[in-house]
Design a protein around this motif. Structure first.
Motif, PDB file in Angstrom:
ATOM      1  N   ASP A   1      11.741 -63.358  15.367  1.00  0.00           N
ATOM      2  CA  ASP A   1      10.304 -63.148  15.343  1.00  0.00           C
ATOM      3  C   ASP A   1       9.667 -64.109  16.342  1.00  0.00           C
ATOM      4  O   ASP A   1      10.357 -64.657  17.215  1.00  0.00           O
ATOM      5  CB  ASP A   1       9.735 -63.310  13.928  1.00  0.00           C
ATOM      6  N   ASP A   2       8.381 -64.361  16.234  1.00  0.00           N
ATOM      7  CA  ASP A   2       7.688 -65.172  17.230  1.00  0.00           C
ATOM      8  C   ASP A   2       8.180 -66.615  17.293  1.00  0.00           C
ATOM      9  O   ASP A   2       8.151 -67.231  18.358  1.00  0.00           O
ATOM     10  CB  ASP A   2       6.178 -65.170  16.951  1.00  0.00           C
ATOM     11  N   LEU A   3       8.638 -67.157  16.148  1.00  0.00           N
ATOM     12  CA  LEU A   3       8.972 -68.579  16.105  1.00  0.00           C
ATOM     13  C   LEU A   3      10.397 -68.876  15.651  1.00  0.00           C
ATOM     14  O   LEU A   3      10.846 -70.019  15.801  1.00  0.00           O
ATOM     15  CB  LEU A   3       7.992 -69.319  15.184  1.00  0.00           C
ATOM     16  N   ARG A   4      11.097 -67.909  15.099  1.00  0.00           N
ATOM     17  CA  ARG A   4      12.423 -68.198  14.555  1.00  0.00           C
ATOM     18  C   ARG A   4      13.429 -67.092  14.890  1.00  0.00           C
ATOM     19  O   ARG A   4      13.059 -65.939  15.068  1.00  0.00           O
ATOM     20  CB  ARG A   4      12.354 -68.372  13.032  1.00  0.00           C
ATOM     21  N   ILE A   5      14.702 -67.491  14.925  1.00  0.00           N
ATOM     22  CA  ILE A   5      15.818 -66.556  15.052  1.00  0.00           C
ATOM     23  C   ILE A   5      16.757 -66.799  13.878  1.00  0.00           C
ATOM     24  O   ILE A   5      17.173 -67.942  13.633  1.00  0.00           O
ATOM     25  CB  ILE A   5      16.573 -66.739  16.389  1.00  0.00           C
TER      26      ILE A   5
ATOM     27  N   VAL B   1      24.131 -36.831   6.330  1.00  0.00           N
ATOM     28  CA  VAL B   1      23.313 -37.478   5.303  1.00  0.00           C
ATOM     29  C   VAL B   1      23.209 -38.956   5.636  1.00  0.00           C
ATOM     30  O   VAL B   1      24.214 -39.613   5.944  1.00  0.00           O
ATOM     31  CB  VAL B   1      23.930 -37.293   3.902  1.00  0.00           C
ATOM     32  N   ALA B   2      21.997 -39.497   5.619  1.00  0.00           N
ATOM     33  CA  ALA B   2      21.760 -40.915   5.887  1.00  0.00           C
ATOM     34  C   ALA B   2      21.495 -41.637   4.584  1.00  0.00           C
ATOM     35  O   ALA B   2      20.664 -41.211   3.772  1.00  0.00           O
ATOM     36  CB  ALA B   2      20.580 -41.093   6.840  1.00  0.00           C
ATOM     37  N   ARG B   3      22.198 -42.728   4.373  1.00  0.00           N
ATOM     38  CA  ARG B   3      22.016 -43.536   3.177  1.00  0.00           C
ATOM     39  C   ARG B   3      21.758 -44.977   3.590  1.00  0.00           C
ATOM     40  O   ARG B   3      22.424 -45.509   4.476  1.00  0.00           O
ATOM     41  CB  ARG B   3      23.257 -43.486   2.273  1.00  0.00           C
ATOM     42  N   CYS B   4      20.810 -45.613   2.934  1.00  0.00           N
ATOM     43  CA  CYS B   4      20.516 -47.015   3.189  1.00  0.00           C
ATOM     44  C   CYS B   4      21.527 -47.882   2.438  1.00  0.00           C
ATOM     45  O   CYS B   4      21.603 -47.831   1.210  1.00  0.00           O
ATOM     46  CB  CYS B   4      19.095 -47.358   2.765  1.00  0.00           C
ATOM     47  N   ARG B   5      22.315 -48.664   3.165  1.00  0.00           N
ATOM     48  CA  ARG B   5      23.354 -49.482   2.548  1.00  0.00           C
ATOM     49  C   ARG B   5      22.900 -50.919   2.270  1.00  0.00           C
ATOM     50  O   ARG B   5      23.370 -51.547   1.335  1.00  0.00           O
ATOM     51  CB  ARG B   5      24.587 -49.515   3.454  1.00  0.00           C
ATOM     52  N   ARG B   6      22.033 -51.454   3.118  1.00  0.00           N
ATOM     53  CA  ARG B   6      21.563 -52.820   2.931  1.00  0.00           C
ATOM     54  C   ARG B   6      20.092 -52.898   3.330  1.00  0.00           C
ATOM     55  O   ARG B   6      19.640 -52.185   4.218  1.00  0.00           O
ATOM     56  CB  ARG B   6      22.342 -53.828   3.797  1.00  0.00           C
ATOM     57  N   VAL B   7      19.359 -53.785   2.671  1.00  0.00           N
ATOM     58  CA  VAL B   7      17.977 -54.096   3.031  1.00  0.00           C
ATOM     59  C   VAL B   7      17.881 -55.609   3.218  1.00  0.00           C
ATOM     60  O   VAL B   7      18.133 -56.364   2.274  1.00  0.00           O
ATOM     61  CB  VAL B   7      16.971 -53.619   1.963  1.00  0.00           C
ATOM     62  N   TYR B   8      17.563 -56.033   4.421  1.00  0.00           N
ATOM     63  CA  TYR B   8      17.450 -57.453   4.745  1.00  0.00           C
ATOM     64  C   TYR B   8      15.960 -57.785   4.865  1.00  0.00           C
ATOM     65  O   TYR B   8      15.329 -57.480   5.871  1.00  0.00           O
ATOM     66  CB  TYR B   8      18.172 -57.771   6.055  1.00  0.00           C
ATOM     67  N   ALA B   9      15.429 -58.399   3.822  1.00  0.00           N
ATOM     68  CA  ALA B   9      13.975 -58.605   3.747  1.00  0.00           C
ATOM     69  C   ALA B   9      13.650 -60.067   3.442  1.00  0.00           C
ATOM     70  O   ALA B   9      14.531 -60.884   3.140  1.00  0.00           O
ATOM     71  CB  ALA B   9      13.380 -57.693   2.673  1.00  0.00           C
ATOM     72  N   ASN B  10      12.356 -60.376   3.541  1.00  0.00           N
ATOM     73  CA  ASN B  10      11.799 -61.670   3.133  1.00  0.00           C
ATOM     74  C   ASN B  10      12.385 -62.852   3.900  1.00  0.00           C
ATOM     75  O   ASN B  10      12.508 -63.954   3.361  1.00  0.00           O
ATOM     76  CB  ASN B  10      12.009 -61.895   1.631  1.00  0.00           C
ATOM     77  N   ALA B  11      12.739 -62.648   5.156  1.00  0.00           N
ATOM     78  CA  ALA B  11      13.307 -63.734   5.954  1.00  0.00           C
ATOM     79  C   ALA B  11      12.436 -64.106   7.145  1.00  0.00           C
ATOM     80  O   ALA B  11      12.732 -65.076   7.832  1.00  0.00           O
ATOM     81  CB  ALA B  11      14.713 -63.372   6.434  1.00  0.00           C
ATOM     82  N   HIS B  12      11.385 -63.326   7.405  1.00  0.00           N
ATOM     83  CA  HIS B  12      10.546 -63.585   8.573  1.00  0.00           C
ATOM     84  C   HIS B  12       9.084 -63.659   8.161  1.00  0.00           C
ATOM     85  O   HIS B  12       8.566 -62.761   7.492  1.00  0.00           O
ATOM     86  CB  HIS B  12      10.729 -62.487   9.616  1.00  0.00           C
ATOM     87  N   ALA B  13       8.430 -64.739   8.579  1.00  0.00           N
ATOM     88  CA  ALA B  13       7.010 -64.893   8.313  1.00  0.00           C
ATOM     89  C   ALA B  13       6.160 -64.208   9.372  1.00  0.00           C
ATOM     90  O   ALA B  13       4.983 -63.933   9.145  1.00  0.00           O
ATOM     91  CB  ALA B  13       6.646 -66.377   8.241  1.00  0.00           C
ATOM     92  N   TYR B  14       6.772 -63.942  10.521  1.00  0.00           N
ATOM     93  CA  TYR B  14       6.055 -63.302  11.621  1.00  0.00           C
ATOM     94  C   TYR B  14       6.749 -61.998  11.988  1.00  0.00           C
ATOM     95  O   TYR B  14       7.811 -61.660  11.462  1.00  0.00           O
ATOM     96  CB  TYR B  14       5.978 -64.254  12.821  1.00  0.00           C
ATOM     97  N   HIS B  15       6.164 -61.248  12.903  1.00  0.00           N
ATOM     98  CA  HIS B  15       6.667 -59.922  13.228  1.00  0.00           C
ATOM     99  C   HIS B  15       8.014 -59.994  13.943  1.00  0.00           C
ATOM    100  O   HIS B  15       8.180 -60.737  14.914  1.00  0.00           O
ATOM    101  CB  HIS B  15       5.655 -59.180  14.103  1.00  0.00           C
ATOM    102  N   ILE B  16       8.948 -59.191  13.478  1.00  0.00           N
ATOM    103  CA  ILE B  16      10.265 -59.118  14.104  1.00  0.00           C
ATOM    104  C   ILE B  16      10.146 -58.377  15.434  1.00  0.00           C
ATOM    105  O   ILE B  16       9.628 -57.262  15.483  1.00  0.00           O
ATOM    106  CB  ILE B  16      11.269 -58.409  13.180  1.00  0.00           C
TER     107      ILE B  16
ATOM    108  N   LYS C   1       8.815 -56.467   9.409  1.00  0.00           N
ATOM    109  CA  LYS C   1       9.240 -57.423   8.386  1.00  0.00           C
ATOM    110  C   LYS C   1      10.628 -57.168   7.803  1.00  0.00           C
ATOM    111  O   LYS C   1      11.289 -58.106   7.364  1.00  0.00           O
ATOM    112  CB  LYS C   1       8.220 -57.426   7.231  1.00  0.00           C
ATOM    113  N   THR C   2      11.055 -55.927   7.756  1.00  0.00           N
ATOM    114  CA  THR C   2      12.263 -55.582   7.009  1.00  0.00           C
ATOM    115  C   THR C   2      13.281 -54.887   7.895  1.00  0.00           C
ATOM    116  O   THR C   2      12.948 -53.962   8.640  1.00  0.00           O
ATOM    117  CB  THR C   2      11.920 -54.674   5.815  1.00  0.00           C
ATOM    118  N   ILE C   3      14.538 -55.320   7.787  1.00  0.00           N
ATOM    119  CA  ILE C   3      15.655 -54.713   8.514  1.00  0.00           C
ATOM    120  C   ILE C   3      16.495 -53.923   7.521  1.00  0.00           C
ATOM    121  O   ILE C   3      16.722 -54.367   6.388  1.00  0.00           O
ATOM    122  CB  ILE C   3      16.520 -55.792   9.196  1.00  0.00           C
TER     123      ILE C   3
END
Length: 522
Positions: free
Chosen positions: A259-263, A228-243, A140-142
């Motif tokens: 995902d299954d139905l959308r790009i 050291v790894a740091r998370c710079r961006r969270v791309y969420a809530n854009a896919h209703a199905y599994h990425i 779900k989340t990138i």
């Protein structure tokens, strides 16, 4: 593994049509005899960066592990190495660099759905200011991660001896203010990381009676660095199905997620919105006939991308035609021979992975039974077909019952485009020659002795297809044994080599067998 040499140290590509001799290079996370593998440690994604200097893996526990190339980094100069007659490395070698927790398990309360932390895909981004960036995604989340070197600072020349403590009015010692923390040590000999916890240290600082006669400023200095790894961006809530796919654009500014139905099309700098460019969801879900299985940008044309479907088709779309790419520019589909349809036809035709060749002229696709190489200028049929699982055709009923027929095998191409590779069961992977006239068809096992199950199968050419047979009987000539695999051994459907990657420059393949990462060179 030893390292050395100052040069690039890549393998020279093999001559076209000549089979390569594959040799074992390295293994990380090798299992001991009888050792039980935890589900969270199984590798689920592998990716080289564009230079081949770094390698990333993701596992079902949501962790990303990074490896860096070590050969060619000897501190001595080339002249000193020549004087010492120091051998240059024959192939790239890697070492464990760092790891970090990319995703955690989540729960969607609106849908009462548990979201696994498993890493589905990893993609390297453009390097900037000495830092490395990569995208990782679960269902779900990138997330965009920045991995950079950080200097570890130490404090010395303190006014109070930190090893002393106050006892009965006399200064015996004090402790500087610190807190407990976790750290990960370098990987052990079998490739596993050892995680330890530092004990908490007292935060109380006690001065001696009468104070300290002379105060001075402590000295802060650094003598080593750590990644050291740091998370710079969270791309969420854009896919209703599994990425199932993410792919970076050649403009180094955008990427797609499917995902299954959308790009969706994303800008790397914008995490709160994306543009839906492909939507195959019907008005009535009962009319759904296919789903998207894989998507990838063209390696050089930023307006072109391709995606595959469960019906065995590949669509090439041009984003310049319209904002919503509901119409494809080209459709790659092979027509079925008359009377060949069966209950399993559509299941085994589903494409699990596609890859563009470096120049963008060819597209490699993997369905359950075959690898197919498509020319973007020829839509009617692939220019080459490589039979990977033909020996399993009599066992399709058993494969359907144990759900193995739905396994999603990945594929990859060599940097020069002369060879292709994909995985199979029993921890086997296969390498084929992709140029016309090539007779290369090697089967290797993901172990320290890959060639013990090596099979060199002669190529069988047709009018338009180069059909590589993967069949062998007890005499090694034709025929399929219903109870054995391509090497005469028994089927082992629990050992699946689903994920592998080819070095962008050298003839080096990295593949995942359960929790172990094996590397081979030729």
């Amino acid at each position: 593994m030893t390292s050395g040499g100052e040069g690039a140290g890549v393998s020279a590509p093999g001559a076209p049509g000549q089979p390569l001799e594959w040799k074992f290079s390295q293994v990380f996370g090798e299992r001991a005899a009888g050792e039980e593998v935890q589900e969270v440690d199984i590798i689920s994604a592998i990716e080289f960066d564009k230079s081949g200097e770094h390698l990333a893996t993701g596992d079902r526990g949501g962790r990303v592990v990074l490896f860096e190339r070590t050969d060619g980094k000897d501190l001595r100069s080339r002249r000193e190495l020549e004087r010492a007659d120091y051998p240059t490395p024959r192939h790239p070698e890697y070492r464990y660099s760092t790891e970090f927790q990319s995703h955690e398990p989540e729960f969607d309360y609106l849908k009462s759905l548990e979201i696994e932390e498993k890493i589905n895909k990893i993609r390297w981004c453009q390097t900037a200011n000495g830092a490395r960036f990569l995208l990782s995604t679960n269902d779900k989340t990138i997330k965009l991660w920045k991995v950079s070197e950080k200097k570890l600072k130490n404090v010395s020349n303190l006014n109070v001896d930190p090893s002393a403590r106050l006892s009965n009015g006399n200064l015996v010692g004090t402790s500087p203010v610190q807190s407990s923390k976790n750290y990960v040590s370098p990987r052990s000999s079998n490739g596993g990381a050892v995680r330890r916890t530092l004990p908490p240290i007292s935060t109380e600082v006690v001065f001696p009676p009468g104070g300290i006669p002379s105060l001075h400023l402590p000295t802060v200095w650094s003598h080593e660095t750590a990644l050291v790894a740091r998370c710079r961006r969270v791309y969420a809530n854009a896919h209703a199905y599994h990425i199932n796919s993410i792919s970076n654009n050649s403009d180094c500014e955008t990427y797609i997620s499917a995902d299954d139905l959308r790009i969706n099309l994303w800008n790397l700098e914008v995490s709160d919105q994306s543009f839906n460019i492909v939507d195959i969801k019907p008005v009535n879900m009962e009319d759904l006939t296919e789903v998207i299985t894989s998507a990838e940008f063209h390696p050089s044309h930023c307006n072109m991308l391709a995606y595959s479907s469960s019906k065995g088709t590949i669509r090439l779309i041009d984003m310049r035609q319209s904002a919503l790419c509901d119409r494809h520019a080209k459709l790659f589909e092979e027509q079925e021979p008359p009377g060949s349809r069966s209950f399993f036809t559509e299941i085994i035709a589903s494409i699990s992975d596609i890859k563009f060749a470096r120049g963008g002229r060819y597209i490699l696709s993997r369905d359950y039974m075959t690898l197919k190489l498509w020319d973007v200028n020829m839509e009617a049929a692939p220019v080459a077909t490589f039979k990977v699982h033909e020996y399993l055709r009599p066992k399709l009923c058993d494969l359907y019952e144990n759900d193995c027929i739905f396994d999603k095998f990945e594929c990859c191409l060599s940097g020069d485009g002369q060879r292709v590779a994909t995985g199979s069961y029993s921890n086997l992977f296969r390498v084929f020659g992709a140029v016309p006239g090539s007779e290369e068809a090697s089967t290797l096992e993901a172990s320290k002795s890959p060639n013990r199950r090596l099979v060199q199968t002669p190529l069988r050419s047709g009018n338009r297809l180069f059909n590589v047979r993967g069949r062998r009987d007890n005499r090694g000539r034709g025929g399929d044994s219903p109870g054995s695999d391509i090497n005469g051994g028994q089927y082992d459907f629990t050992s699946k080599l689903l994920h592998l990657a080819w070095h962008p420059v050298a003839n080096v393949i990295a593949c995942a067998a359960s929790n172990s990462l094996y590397m081979y060179y030729a």
